[in-house]
Write a protein that holds these residues in place. Structure first.
Motif, PDB file in Angstrom:
ATOM      1  N   ARG A 132       3.342   6.902  30.311  1.00 11.62           N
ATOM      2  CA  ARG A 132       2.219   7.794  30.348  1.00 11.62           C
ATOM      3  C   ARG A 132       0.862   7.137  30.228  1.00 11.62           C
ATOM      4  O   ARG A 132      -0.185   7.536  31.246  1.00 11.62           O
ATOM      5  N   LEU A 133       0.707   6.256  29.280  1.00  9.35           N
ATOM      6  CA  LEU A 133      -0.584   5.458  29.121  1.00  9.35           C
ATOM      7  C   LEU A 133      -0.793   4.654  30.398  1.00  9.35           C
ATOM      8  O   LEU A 133      -2.042   4.366  30.945  1.00  9.35           O
ATOM      9  N   SER A 134       0.150   3.995  31.200  1.00 14.57           N
ATOM     10  CA  SER A 134      -0.198   3.213  32.110  1.00 14.57           C
ATOM     11  C   SER A 134      -0.720   4.178  33.448  1.00 14.57           C
ATOM     12  O   SER A 134      -1.042   3.557  34.610  1.00 14.57           O
ATOM     13  N   ARG A 135      -0.253   5.354  33.608  1.00 18.64           N
ATOM     14  CA  ARG A 135      -0.762   6.150  34.670  1.00 18.64           C
ATOM     15  C   ARG A 135      -1.994   6.777  34.514  1.00 18.64           C
ATOM     16  O   ARG A 135      -2.610   7.320  35.526  1.00 18.64           O
ATOM     17  N   THR A 136      -2.717   6.655  33.255  1.00 15.57           N
ATOM     18  CA  THR A 136      -3.878   7.254  33.237  1.00 15.57           C
ATOM     19  C   THR A 136      -5.034   6.186  33.968  1.00 15.57           C
ATOM     20  O   THR A 136      -5.009   5.088  34.154  1.00 15.57           O
ATOM     21  N   VAL A 137      -5.791   7.048  34.665  1.00 10.62           N
ATOM     22  CA  VAL A 137      -7.076   6.297  35.593  1.00 10.62           C
ATOM     23  C   VAL A 137      -8.031   5.761  34.722  1.00 10.62           C
ATOM     24  O   VAL A 137      -8.441   5.946  33.770  1.00 10.62           O
ATOM     25  N   ARG A 138      -8.060   4.459  34.772  1.00  9.32           N
ATOM     26  CA  ARG A 138      -8.979   3.521  34.047  1.00  9.32           C
ATOM     27  C   ARG A 138     -10.251   3.141  34.686  1.00  9.32           C
ATOM     28  O   ARG A 138     -10.263   2.225  35.680  1.00  9.32           O
TER      29      ARG A 138
ATOM     30  N   ARG B 163      -9.991   4.936  26.277  1.00  7.28           N
ATOM     31  CA  ARG B 163      -9.065   5.535  27.231  1.00  7.28           C
ATOM     32  C   ARG B 163      -9.455   5.272  28.647  1.00  7.28           C
ATOM     33  O   ARG B 163      -8.591   5.626  29.660  1.00  7.28           O
ATOM     34  N   LYS B 164     -10.664   5.357  28.728  1.00 12.91           N
ATOM     35  CA  LYS B 164     -11.384   5.075  30.270  1.00 12.91           C
ATOM     36  C   LYS B 164     -11.232   3.771  30.737  1.00 12.91           C
ATOM     37  O   LYS B 164     -11.470   3.265  31.815  1.00 12.91           O
TER      38      LYS B 164
ATOM     39  N   GLY C 194      -4.051   2.728  25.380  1.00 12.51           N
ATOM     40  CA  GLY C 194      -3.510   2.273  26.773  1.00 12.51           C
ATOM     41  C   GLY C 194      -4.624   1.097  27.352  1.00 12.51           C
ATOM     42  O   GLY C 194      -4.499   0.764  28.233  1.00 12.51           O
ATOM     43  N   CYS C 195      -5.320   0.956  26.386  1.00 10.42           N
ATOM     44  CA  CYS C 195      -6.482  -0.159  26.798  1.00 10.42           C
ATOM     45  C   CYS C 195      -5.953  -1.639  26.276  1.00 10.42           C
ATOM     46  O   CYS C 195      -5.811  -1.769  25.104  1.00 10.42           O
TER      47      CYS C 195
END
Length: 341
Positions: free
Chosen positions: A169-175, A236-237, A266-267
């Motif tokens: 889930r964390l890898s799918r977050t738009v950074r 997170r961003k 996820g950073c």
């Protein structure tokens, strides 16, 4: 046991202009002690209620002036800060943390021989301080290479947050921001100049925290202090961060909460390879030797973003957090107290 806990900080969000990195884990750590069947009384001023307006009195109790009958004491070590806790009580700007700590040590540690754990979170207790030699005292340090006689008691990771972390889930977050740093300047100029500043010339970035001497880096975007509750959102961003540490930390492998705060959002943290015990904290692919290494790793991470390889990397990093669970560290603290009982 009834354990007295001395802290000059907060259980909740606190206030923006007061540094208190222990907020990230203090409440979960105390809860872990209570889960082991012990009661806690907080021995310093209730700063949550008095300074930030948060009320935890239904769950925790404070005794900031008295001396209850205790079975053990844990002190988050405080040290002299000229113009603050070294000036007379009642003087404008005075904080009473050091005065109260001295009272607690005199009553419990010296007079009563109460088992005392000094948790030296900032490596400020002198190596030759006579307290270290007292039979009822043990000193805990985050460092892998502890001061002679001290015990390794690392920075705890809240169990609940670690259990909730999902690498996929964390890898799918738009950074949207490739590089971020959250933290204050204190003694970090060398690492910042060597590792962060070169990459900041090439990628979008942000630096949040108290940075007052920034003339050397006109290209860096400093956004000022961030409230504690905003730290997770900043991570997170962001795709990556760099673990910038004072020399007195990295030489002994003293890792702060920024490591796992970033990871649980996820950073991906990059860590200077010169840090002692670096392999304990992060896989080799995330060790950096200089600014060019940071630039190269960021390019690599941007290519991985959102892929299964990104998720695998996050999973490998999260696995490194397991030995640092709050529940584990709380049991280690209790074992240390048992050893000096």
């Amino acid at each position: 046991m009834l354990i007295g806990y001395s802290m000059w900080g907060f259980l909740g969000n606190g206030v923006v202009d007061t540094p208190d990195g222990s907020r990230a884990y203090r409440k979960p750590f105390l809860d872990a002690l209570r889960a082991e069947g012990h009661d806690i009384v907080l021995l310093q001023r209730n700063r949550d209620a008095l300074d930030s307006g948060e009320n935890f009195s239904s769950t925790y109790r404070w005794n900031p002036a008295g001396f209850p009958s205790l079975d053990a004491v844990i002190l988050e070590w405080r040290w002299p800060l000229p113009g603050r806790n070294t000036i007379p009580c009642g003087t404008p700007g005075h904080t009473c943390d050091l005065h109260r700590q001295t009272e607690l040590i005199d009553r419990y540690t010296r007079e009563c021989g109460t088992p005392t754990l000094i948790w030296d979170l900032d490596r400020q207790l002198p190596a030759d301080d006579p307290l270290r030699a007292m039979p009822s005292v043990s000193v805990g340090e985050f460092a892998i290479l502890t001061t002679p006689g001290a015990r390794h008691l690392p920075c705890p990771v809240p169990d609940e947050l670690l259990d909730a972390a999902d690498a996929k889930r964390l890898s799918r977050t738009v950074r949207e921001v490739p590089l971020v740093y959250v933290g204050n300047q204190y003694d970090r100029d060398d690492h910042f100049d060597r590792f962060f500043a070169p990459a900041a010339k090439l990628v979008r970035h942000q630096v949040a925290g108290k940075w007052t001497r920034i003339e050397a880096w006109p290209h860096v975007e400093f956004i000022g202090r961030a409230a504690f509750h905003d730290v997770d959102g900043l991570h997170r961003k962001a795709l990556a961060t760099i673990l910038l540490l004072p020399e007195r930390y990295w030489r002994v492998g003293h890792m702060t909460s920024r490591w796992w705060e970033a990871l649980l959002a996820g950073c991906i943290p990059l860590v200077p390879v010169e840090m002692r015990g670096v392999e304990l904290y992060l896989p080799r692919d995330l060790h950096v030797a200089d600014g060019q290494d940071v630039i190269d790793r960021l390019a690599w991470l941007r290519g991985l973003a959102g892929t299964s390889q990104h998720a695998d990397l996050l999973a490998a990093c999260l696995a490194r957090l397991e030995p640092f669970r709050c529940s584990t560290i709380a049991r280690e603290a209790l074992a240390i107290l048992e050893d000096v009982s």
